[in-house]
Scaffold this motif. Structure first.
Motif, mmCIF file in Angstrom:
data_model
loop_
_atom_site.group_PDB
_atom_site.id
_atom_site.type_symbol
_atom_site.label_atom_id
_atom_site.label_comp_id
_atom_site.label_asym_id
_atom_site.label_seq_id
_atom_site.Cartn_x
_atom_site.Cartn_y
_atom_site.Cartn_z
ATOM 1 N N SER A 171 0.850 -1.195 0.000
ATOM 2 C CA SER A 171 0.000 0.000 0.000
ATOM 3 C C SER A 171 0.885 1.243 0.000
ATOM 4 O O SER A 171 2.099 1.165 0.241
ATOM 5 N N ILE A 172 0.267 2.385 -0.249
ATOM 6 C CA ILE A 172 1.010 3.646 -0.290
ATOM 7 C C ILE A 172 1.664 3.940 1.060
ATOM 8 O O ILE A 172 2.771 4.481 1.115
ATOM 9 N N SER A 173 1.010 3.547 2.134
ATOM 10 C CA SER A 173 1.539 3.844 3.474
ATOM 11 C C SER A 173 2.897 3.190 3.708
ATOM 12 O O SER A 173 3.690 3.671 4.530
ATOM 13 N N GLY A 197 -2.475 2.281 -5.124
ATOM 14 C CA GLY A 197 -3.800 2.608 -4.600
ATOM 15 C C GLY A 197 -4.762 1.454 -4.498
ATOM 16 O O GLY A 197 -5.716 1.511 -3.716
ATOM 17 N N GLY A 200 -5.684 -0.456 -0.588
ATOM 18 C CA GLY A 200 -5.980 0.650 0.311
ATOM 19 C C GLY A 200 -7.276 1.345 -0.020
ATOM 20 O O GLY A 200 -7.902 1.960 0.832
ATOM 21 N N MET A 209 -4.487 8.801 1.232
ATOM 22 C CA MET A 209 -3.678 8.090 0.237
ATOM 23 C C MET A 209 -3.009 9.073 -0.735
ATOM 24 O O MET A 209 -1.817 8.938 -1.047
ATOM 25 N N TYR A 213 0.935 9.615 -1.374
ATOM 26 C CA TYR A 213 1.339 9.371 -2.769
ATOM 27 C C TYR A 213 2.132 10.556 -3.305
ATOM 28 O O TYR A 213 3.219 10.422 -3.878
ATOM 29 N N TYR A 260 -11.259 7.746 -6.589
ATOM 30 C CA TYR A 260 -9.826 7.824 -6.275
ATOM 31 C C TYR A 260 -9.019 8.243 -7.506
ATOM 32 O O TYR A 260 -8.128 9.102 -7.426
#
Length: 316
Positions: A171-173, A197, A200, A209, A213, A260
């Motif tokens: 995930s982006i995190s 993306g 998530g 996000m 990002y 998104y």
């Protein structure tokens, strides 16, 4: 004495006649000269001035010298005409200088013409339009960053593993935990493609996000300022995957994916990154993924479409 007087009379008469004859001769000479002068062709008529003006400046100067030399042997009338010719040539030289000035003007104005760079004319608020196709050698100038969707590019043989920086389920995190910016810089890509993306969008806030990002891509851009950044929209899911109820993490909804992707486009636009709309190219008439093995991941035929989209949507 009579003889002497007679002689003197003859002498006087002869002298008088001599004077008369002399005067008549002189008068005749004057008359003859005047008539001769009048009867000669008029010397004031020389070649027309227009003939002289058609000669270039350097040739006109030579012509003036020639007229001057001739004038030395002619009458005063010719000398006066010579002055007129000289004045006319001087006036034509001035006109020639004006023409020279006119010729140089286009050079000056051309130097001032500038065109803005192509990047300044590009509409970053829209997806990258279709362009002339690149050959597969284009991939050797690129880096591909992302999750399992990007991982599939090397898995299906479209791109060399050395050009792919991806991890399944990422995930982006957690992107900076698994993707080394130094490693990306090491291959010196001219173009960077990134897609994040899918992992998530079901449980994270879209705004959060996008913030993470954007932060990551800015770090990439600061390290490689000359590279073109392409941000790719995430794919849709199948209609069956949207309705599946046995997924503990929640449901994928194409409406959430579309929302998104709109935020991704906004992010790309404000940062002057290029937005590549893969999502629109691989969904069916109902807005769902057209072919998949698990409802989320693309099949080989859709990866072929993915590769074609990349090669036919580039910005010079």
């Amino acid at each position: 004495m009579k003889i002497t007087a007679a002689v003197l009379s003859v002498v006087f008469a002869g002298s008088y006649m001599s004077c008369v004859v002399h005067n008549e001769i002189e008068e005749y000479k004057k008359t003859s000269s005047a008539e001769a002068l009048v009867s000669q062709p008029e010397q004031t008529t020389l070649p027309e001035v227009t003939t002289v003006t058609a000669v270039p400046v350097t040739e006109a100067a030579l012509l003036t010298e020639a007229v001057t030399s001739t004038a030395a042997a002619e009458t005063t009338v010719v000398t006066t005409t010579e002055t007129t010719i000289t004045t006319t040539v001087t006036e034509e030289v001035t006109t020639t200088e004006e023409v020279t000035t006119t010729v140089t003007e286009p050079v000056t104005s051309a130097a001032a013409v500038t065109e803005p760079p192509v990047a300044d004319m590009y509409d970053y608020a829209s997806p990258v339009p279709e362009a002339a196709a690149k050959d597969s050698g284009y991939y050797d100038k690129c880096a591909f960053i992302g999750d399992s969707h990007i991982k599939g590019m090397s898995g299906y043989g479209l791109v060399s593993d050395s050009r792919v920086f991806a991890r399944n389920g990422m995930s982006i995190s957690h992107i900076e935990e698994y993707i080394s910016i130094d490693s990306v810089c090491a291959i010196a890509p001219e173009n960077i493609y990134i897609m994040m993306g899918t992992n998530g969008v079901m449980w994270m806030k879209a705004e959060t996000m996008i913030s993470q990002y954007e932060e990551f891509i800015n770090k990439l851009a600061s390290r490689m300022p000359s590279a073109n950044i392409y941000v790719i929209s995430i794919p849709p899911v199948t209609a069956e995957r949207e309705t599946r109820a046995d997924v503990a993490a929640g449901k994928y909804l194409n409406s959430d994916i579309n929302a998104y992707n709109s935020l991704v486009l906004d992010m790309a636009s404000r940062n002057k990154w290029y937005y590549l709309d893969l999502n629109s190219e691989i969904k069916d008439g109902n807005g769902c993924l057209s072919s998949s093995t698990d409802g989320v991941h693309m099949t080989k035929d859709l990866y072929d479409v993915f590769g074609e989209v990349i090669l036919t949507h580039t910005v010079n």
